[in-house]
Motif scaffolding. Structure first.
Motif, PDB file in Angstrom:
ATOM      1  N   LEU A   1       0.836  -1.197   0.000  1.00 29.29           N
ATOM      2  CA  LEU A   1       0.000   0.000   0.000  1.00 29.29           C
ATOM      3  C   LEU A   1       0.870   1.246   0.000  1.00 29.29           C
ATOM      4  N   TYR A   2       0.278   2.352  -0.380  1.00 29.23           N
ATOM      5  CA  TYR A   2       0.981   3.632  -0.357  1.00 29.23           C
ATOM      6  C   TYR A   2       1.108   4.129   1.074  1.00 29.23           C
ATOM      7  N   PHE A   3       0.015   4.110   1.792  1.00 34.03           N
ATOM      8  CA  PHE A   3      -0.006   4.351   3.227  1.00 34.03           C
ATOM      9  C   PHE A   3      -1.237   3.626   3.742  1.00 34.03           C
ATOM     10  N   LEU A   4      -1.271   3.328   5.030  1.00 35.76           N
ATOM     11  CA  LEU A   4      -2.290   2.412   5.539  1.00 35.76           C
ATOM     12  C   LEU A   4      -3.593   3.138   5.858  1.00 35.76           C
ATOM     13  N   GLU A   5      -4.200   3.672   4.823  1.00 37.72           N
ATOM     14  CA  GLU A   5      -5.529   4.254   4.892  1.00 37.72           C
ATOM     15  C   GLU A   5      -6.365   3.487   3.888  1.00 37.72           C
ATOM     16  N   PRO A   6      -7.583   3.106   4.240  1.00 40.71           N
ATOM     17  CA  PRO A   6      -8.345   2.227   3.346  1.00 40.71           C
ATOM     18  C   PRO A   6      -8.539   2.750   1.936  1.00 40.71           C
ATOM     19  N   GLN A   7      -8.506   4.067   1.749  1.00 35.33           N
ATOM     20  CA  GLN A   7      -8.662   4.592   0.400  1.00 35.33           C
ATOM     21  C   GLN A   7      -7.579   4.064  -0.538  1.00 35.33           C
ATOM     22  N   THR A   8      -6.408   3.748   0.012  1.00 34.95           N
ATOM     23  CA  THR A   8      -5.336   3.238  -0.832  1.00 34.95           C
ATOM     24  C   THR A   8      -5.650   1.849  -1.374  1.00 34.95           C
ATOM     25  N   VAL A   9      -6.556   1.133  -0.720  1.00 33.36           N
ATOM     26  CA  VAL A   9      -7.040  -0.144  -1.243  1.00 33.36           C
ATOM     27  C   VAL A   9      -8.025   0.109  -2.380  1.00 33.36           C
TER      28      VAL A   9
END
Length: 624
Positions: free
Chosen positions: A510-518
């Motif tokens: 992931l880019y950073f661990l925020e669900p939007q990155t999924v």
């Protein structure tokens, strides 16, 4: 040229990042953060090094800072609220001068597992075959701080302003040149933003820009000023712009080439970044030279950046142990146990490097072709797998139970282990009732006796082991015969894109661990990880709402409903679990702080070589 360091610790205005495990840390904001589910024991110690201990399977980390916090954190998520105003360049940090004093007139070499593939960083979706080989040539508007990877600082954007309503960013561009000597201008910034936001074309990992930016709306006010309107206030826009894929391209170069030319050949594109392409020997190595005209001079601190391509995992490890190379190019494709063994066998010459859970393991269905065009067949496979067996064997116990979103954000481990497909039988293994339901679904789909499939498998050790275990389970439980077809990573991604197989498997960071990155990797259209544009109308509605929502409680509720939809098990992607990431560097490489995620800070321009550095020995803790 005057040295310019673009440095601003107040730059994280909206980006929700998770620091260590489930720690979304947005630094430097003058606004008070919203804290969700916080349970902290805090002890503040001034100006001394301490040990920071974080529970939930995160090992100890040595940190030195002016105000150091000793804390026990359980599922903490901290988000910054939007901050309007001007964000200026601060003076460059002391480490730049330290690195300049250690300038090395030689090469630092790394080992890597794959040849370059698609070289257009806006097009390709692989850190391994796109970002790592191609990215060192370029800059972004912003970047994550290489010595504090949870913070955002300027890159080509030397300063920026956020409007009071949060609906517009104004970027002031550094005085920089493209590697052909042509100045970087605001027109190049506008061109690059619009290229990333273009719809109807393949865009690998920059599709999130479409959530907050409308193509054609950015304007160049003058040669060094860009106004970027937003579709709506965004909780993540600046966080995305700092990800390494969001590169700024030279308009005069890119417009003279077609997509195949940009993908195939290093010489068909140039950047403004720290490294200038020198040579690629396919199957052997690729090499960069220091950009003597780099606008952040005296960076980089060594003359040659060289990467050796070794496909065999054992030979890659041997190249480290024997000192033939000075580092593992990226954190991934290995386990921490392997890296600690390298450290031990090299007597500390090579230091293990570790970061938290930033990668998900799983596989794709080809939903355009039988049998997986039928959602019942996809769900049958989803229900059948013994994920614990697959992940424990493949990742040697370093795996983390998780489903579609980063562990702990939407669902706890206890929640996930109650889900169909994750539930455990009384003696371990998949729940017999879930397997019975899977067989019933296949019978309803007209496939009660099983069928034959092909499986597109990335050549990494982890992917091959996972695929072998998946194939064995499908044969044993559903009489599905699987033909495993292993290939190099570039060929793998071509197969995924073109739908040449029934299944495809590879790990993804992931880019950073925020669900939007999924969401932006797997569930929007026209992205490589959603190659057949799988969708559900309600999921689309929730994603549209999430992209505009700043309230963190409301965002969480939206993600919970999305998780419920995906947990039905008929999507194009099946999650096996989550893992941490590991790597290794020579102990003489200094100023390396492991990024939490594998898509930031891989220009290797902040490090220097110190022949007088201390070897901490074979039993030293990993660098974290």
């Amino acid at each position: 040229m005057t040295s310019l360091w673009i440095w601003n610790k107040k730059a994280v205005l909206y980006a929700p990042l998770i620091f260590v495990l489930l720690f979304a840390f947005a630094c430097g904001s003058s606004a008070e953060p919203v804290i969700v589910e916080k349970e902290v024991i805090r002890e503040v110690i001034k100006e001394v090094p301490v040990i920071k201990e974080v529970i939930k399977e995160v090992p100890k980390e040595i940190i030195v800072e002016k105000e150091v916090v000793r804390e026990v954190v359980k599922e903490v998520v901290v988000f910054a609220t939007p901050v309007a105003g001007v964000h200026k360049v601060a003076e460059r940090p002391a480490w730049v001068d330290l690195g300049a004093k250690k300038h090395f007139n030689g090469a630092i070499s790394f080992v890597h597992r794959a040849n370059p593939g698609f070289l257009d960083v806006h097009y390709g979706a692989s850190s391994t075959t796109t970002l790592l080989p191609s990215g060192p040539r370029f800059n972004q508007l912003l970047q994550y701080d290489p010595t504090a990877p949870d913070q955002i600082v300027g890159d080509l954007g030397e300063s920026w302003e956020v409007s009071e309503d949060g609906m517009s960013y104004t970027f002031h561009i550094a005085e920089a040149n493209w590697q052909d000597g042509v100045p970087v201008t605001a027109d190049d910034i506008v061109f690059s933003l619009d290229r990333m936001a273009q719809e109807g074309v393949t865009r690998g990992r920059v599709t999130a820009i479409r959530d907050f930016y409308q193509r054609g709306t950015a304007k160049a006010i003058d040669d060094r000023t860009v106004v970027m309107p937003l579709k709506n206030p965004s909780a993540t826009a600046l966080g995305w712009l700092a990800v390494d894929y969001y590169k700024i391209y030279a308009r005069h170069v890119v417009e003279s080439k077609n997509q195949d030319e940009l993908n195939c050949c290093f010489e068909n594109n140039i950047g403004s970044g720290p490294w200038v392409f020198k040579e690629w020997k396919k199957g052997d190595s690729y090499e960069y030279e220091r950009n003597a005209d780099y606008f952040k001079n005296p960076i980089p601190f060594y003359e040659t950046h060289k990467v050796y391509i070794i496909k065999d995992a054992a030979r890659r490890l041997a190249s480290l142990k024997t000192g033939q190379v000075q580092g593992w190019l990226v954190m991934g494709g290995t386990t921490l146990q392997d890296m600690l063994q390298v450290q031990k066998e090299s007597e500390g010459l090579i230091r293990a490097v570790s970061s938290g859970a930033g990668a998900v393991r799983g596989f794709w269905f080809n939903t355009d072709e039988p049998p997986f065009d039928d959602p019942r067949v996809r769900k049958a496979v989803y229900l059948t797998l013994d994920r614990d067996e697959i992940m424990s064997i493949t990742h040697k116990g370093e795996n983390i139970v998780g489903n579609f979103f980063p562990p702990g954000y939407v669902e706890t481990e206890a929640d996930i282990l109650k889900l169909p497909g994750f539930r455990r039988g009384p003696d371990g293994g998949s729940l017999p009732g879930d397997i019975a339901d899977a067989k019933k679904l296949l019978a309803e789909a007209g496939l009660p006796d099983g069928f034959d499939i092909t499986f597109n498998v990335d050549g990494s050790k982890q992917s091959r082991t996972e695929a072998e275990l998946i194939a064995a389970q499908l044969k044993d439980k559903l009489n599905i015969n699987t033909d495993l077809q292993v290939s190099d990573r570039a060929t793998f991604y071509t197969g995924l894109r073109d739908g040449t197989h029934n299944l495809s498997t590879i790990g993804t960071g992931l880019y950073f661990l925020e669900p939007q990155t999924v969401l932006v990797q797997w569930y929007v259209k026209d992205t490589l990880r959603n190659p057949h544009n799988w969708e559900k109308p309600r999921l689309n509605e929730l994603m549209a709402a999430e992209s505009k929502e700043l309230d963190q409680v409301a965002r969480r509720e939206l993600y919970k409903e999305m998780a419920d939809i995906l947990n039905e098990g008929d999507s194009h992607y099946v999650v096996l679990g989550w893992t941490g990431r590991a790597g290794a560097v020579d102990y003489r490489i200094q100023n390396f702080k492991p990024p939490y995620h594998p898509h930031t800070l891989w220009r290797w321009d902040q490090i220097w070589w110190d022949p007088d550095a201390k070897n901490f020995g074979p039993d030293a803790p990993p660098i974290r």
